[in-house]
Design a protein around this motif. Sequence first.
Motif, PDB file in Angstrom:
ATOM      1  N   ARG A   1      12.748  62.498 -45.637  1.00  0.00           N
ATOM      2  CA  ARG A   1      12.669  63.963 -45.483  1.00  0.00           C
ATOM      3  C   ARG A   1      13.735  64.464 -44.503  1.00  0.00           C
ATOM      4  N   GLU A   2      13.962  63.724 -43.429  1.00  0.00           N
ATOM      5  CA  GLU A   2      14.989  64.118 -42.458  1.00  0.00           C
ATOM      6  C   GLU A   2      16.388  64.024 -43.062  1.00  0.00           C
ATOM      7  N   VAL A   3      16.664  62.920 -43.747  1.00  0.00           N
ATOM      8  CA  VAL A   3      17.982  62.750 -44.373  1.00  0.00           C
ATOM      9  C   VAL A   3      18.209  63.846 -45.408  1.00  0.00           C
ATOM     10  N   ASP A   4      17.223  64.072 -46.257  1.00  0.00           N
ATOM     11  CA  ASP A   4      17.356  65.053 -47.332  1.00  0.00           C
ATOM     12  C   ASP A   4      17.483  66.480 -46.800  1.00  0.00           C
ATOM     13  N   ARG A   5      16.815  66.766 -45.701  1.00  0.00           N
ATOM     14  CA  ARG A   5      16.868  68.113 -45.116  1.00  0.00           C
ATOM     15  C   ARG A   5      18.239  68.420 -44.501  1.00  0.00           C
ATOM     16  N   HIS A   6      18.889  67.417 -43.952  1.00  0.00           N
ATOM     17  CA  HIS A   6      20.144  67.650 -43.229  1.00  0.00           C
ATOM     18  C   HIS A   6      21.417  67.269 -43.976  1.00  0.00           C
ATOM     19  N   HIS A   7      21.300  66.558 -45.094  1.00  0.00           N
ATOM     20  CA  HIS A   7      22.492  66.040 -45.768  1.00  0.00           C
ATOM     21  C   HIS A   7      22.358  66.123 -47.283  1.00  0.00           C
ATOM     22  N   THR A   8      23.468  66.307 -47.941  1.00  0.00           N
ATOM     23  CA  THR A   8      23.529  66.172 -49.395  1.00  0.00           C
ATOM     24  C   THR A   8      24.107  64.793 -49.665  1.00  0.00           C
ATOM     25  N   ILE A   9      23.237  63.886 -50.038  1.00  0.00           N
ATOM     26  CA  ILE A   9      23.643  62.494 -50.211  1.00  0.00           C
ATOM     27  C   ILE A   9      24.196  62.249 -51.602  1.00  0.00           C
ATOM     28  N   PHE A  10      23.408  62.601 -52.614  1.00  0.00           N
ATOM     29  CA  PHE A  10      23.746  62.243 -53.995  1.00  0.00           C
ATOM     30  C   PHE A  10      24.595  63.324 -54.636  1.00  0.00           C
ATOM     31  N   ARG A  11      25.654  62.890 -55.278  1.00  0.00           N
ATOM     32  CA  ARG A  11      26.605  63.807 -55.900  1.00  0.00           C
ATOM     33  C   ARG A  11      26.323  64.029 -57.376  1.00  0.00           C
ATOM     34  N   SER A  12      25.320  63.359 -57.909  1.00  0.00           N
ATOM     35  CA  SER A  12      24.950  63.560 -59.306  1.00  0.00           C
ATOM     36  C   SER A  12      23.434  63.424 -59.437  1.00  0.00           C
ATOM     37  N   LEU A  13      22.892  64.053 -60.462  1.00  0.00           N
ATOM     38  CA  LEU A  13      21.459  63.922 -60.714  1.00  0.00           C
ATOM     39  C   LEU A  13      21.093  62.478 -61.034  1.00  0.00           C
ATOM     40  N   GLU A  14      21.966  61.801 -61.766  1.00  0.00           N
ATOM     41  CA  GLU A  14      21.719  60.407 -62.133  1.00  0.00           C
ATOM     42  C   GLU A  14      21.598  59.527 -60.894  1.00  0.00           C
ATOM     43  N   ALA A  15      22.498  59.700 -59.948  1.00  0.00           N
ATOM     44  CA  ALA A  15      22.444  58.908 -58.716  1.00  0.00           C
ATOM     45  C   ALA A  15      21.182  59.239 -57.929  1.00  0.00           C
ATOM     46  N   GLY A  16      20.800  60.501 -57.942  1.00  0.00           N
ATOM     47  CA  GLY A  16      19.626  60.936 -57.195  1.00  0.00           C
ATOM     48  C   GLY A  16      18.310  60.397 -57.715  1.00  0.00           C
ATOM     49  N   LEU A  17      18.295  59.819 -58.907  1.00  0.00           N
ATOM     50  CA  LEU A  17      17.063  59.254 -59.453  1.00  0.00           C
ATOM     51  C   LEU A  17      16.589  58.035 -58.658  1.00  0.00           C
ATOM     52  N   LYS A  18      17.471  57.475 -57.861  1.00  0.00           N
ATOM     53  CA  LYS A  18      17.098  56.294 -57.078  1.00  0.00           C
ATOM     54  C   LYS A  18      16.660  56.653 -55.658  1.00  0.00           C
ATOM     55  N   ARG A  19      16.392  57.934 -55.406  1.00  0.00           N
ATOM     56  CA  ARG A  19      15.951  58.363 -54.078  1.00  0.00           C
ATOM     57  C   ARG A  19      14.656  57.659 -53.671  1.00  0.00           C
ATOM     58  N   PRO A  20      14.458  57.433 -52.390  1.00  0.00           N
ATOM     59  CA  PRO A  20      13.222  56.789 -51.922  1.00  0.00           C
ATOM     60  C   PRO A  20      12.079  57.805 -51.784  1.00  0.00           C
ATOM     61  N   VAL A  21      11.622  58.332 -52.905  1.00  0.00           N
ATOM     62  CA  VAL A  21      10.535  59.321 -52.898  1.00  0.00           C
ATOM     63  C   VAL A  21       9.469  58.951 -53.917  1.00  0.00           C
ATOM     64  N   SER A  22       8.295  59.500 -53.706  1.00  0.00           N
ATOM     65  CA  SER A  22       7.156  59.382 -54.626  1.00  0.00           C
ATOM     66  C   SER A  22       6.650  57.953 -54.796  1.00  0.00           C
ATOM     67  N   TYR A  23       6.723  57.168 -53.751  1.00  0.00           N
ATOM     68  CA  TYR A  23       6.131  55.832 -53.776  1.00  0.00           C
ATOM     69  C   TYR A  23       4.801  55.884 -53.028  1.00  0.00           C
ATOM     70  N   LYS A  24       3.782  55.247 -53.584  1.00  0.00           N
ATOM     71  CA  LYS A  24       2.488  55.155 -52.922  1.00  0.00           C
ATOM     72  C   LYS A  24       2.598  54.145 -51.781  1.00  0.00           C
ATOM     73  N   ASP A  25       1.611  54.169 -50.893  1.00  0.00           N
ATOM     74  CA  ASP A  25       1.637  53.266 -49.740  1.00  0.00           C
ATOM     75  C   ASP A  25       1.821  51.800 -50.133  1.00  0.00           C
ATOM     76  N   ASP A  26       1.220  51.388 -51.236  1.00  0.00           N
ATOM     77  CA  ASP A  26       1.309  49.983 -51.636  1.00  0.00           C
ATOM     78  C   ASP A  26       2.532  49.686 -52.501  1.00  0.00           C
ATOM     79  N   GLN A  27       3.445  50.658 -52.620  1.00  0.00           N
ATOM     80  CA  GLN A  27       4.651  50.465 -53.436  1.00  0.00           C
ATOM     81  C   GLN A  27       5.939  50.410 -52.615  1.00  0.00           C
ATOM     82  N   TRP A  28       5.834  50.358 -51.317  1.00  0.00           N
ATOM     83  CA  TRP A  28       7.051  50.338 -50.490  1.00  0.00           C
ATOM     84  C   TRP A  28       7.646  48.947 -50.378  1.00  0.00           C
ATOM     85  N   LEU A  29       6.804  47.929 -50.453  1.00  0.00           N
ATOM     86  CA  LEU A  29       7.267  46.538 -50.430  1.00  0.00           C
ATOM     87  C   LEU A  29       6.571  45.793 -51.555  1.00  0.00           C
ATOM     88  N   ASP A  30       7.241  44.778 -52.115  1.00  0.00           N
ATOM     89  CA  ASP A  30       6.566  43.946 -53.102  1.00  0.00           C
ATOM     90  C   ASP A  30       5.516  43.109 -52.375  1.00  0.00           C
TER      91      ASP A  30
END
Length: 183
Positions: free
Chosen positions: A80-109
């Motif tokens: 949230r901090e990175v996304d609020r202050h910076h435009t990281i991804f230059r394409s929608l396709e690249a942005g699909l790999k953002r670290p968002v919408s993971y449940k608590d048990d999905q952050w690590l295998d």
Amino acid sequence: MDDTLPTVPVPKRPETGFMAWQATIGYISSEHSPDALLTLTAYPLENGGVGWKAAASWATFTEESPDISSLPDALRTLWREVDRHHTIFRSLEAGLKRPVSYKDDQWLDVETKKSLDSLIQVIQKAFGGDWRLVLVYQPVANPNARVQARLIARHDTVNSGGRGATLREACQLLYRNAATEFK
């Protein structure tokens, strides 16, 4: 008349939130600054729990999520901090790999979570309230050195590390390298 519509396959979403962070840091490294890092720090809390700090840095930028009670929340807050202050991804396709919408048990295998949790339990038993575990991901050319794990304890008199291609490998090597300290 048959009209064939060209389709472009949608990139696969990373399996875990940590992998999404690795993809994001890799993207930052290739598109913005080669010195991009993801740093996670675990440390003891007075109540016996574990606190987490997450930081992403590149070029002259650093974003942090300090003093969070869980690794998933620290990584979510950091994005949230990175996304609020910076435009990281230059394409929608690249942005699909953002670290968002993971449940608590999905952050690590499952296996990585077991290794990390076991390592932290051993560290807590051995060092009580005087330790820090620092985990760093940097997309360097040598895949065996991309993840670093470092234990700092006993007023900085214990300093052991491990490197690996994955977080699990780095934690396992750190455990082996610091085994004599776990008395």
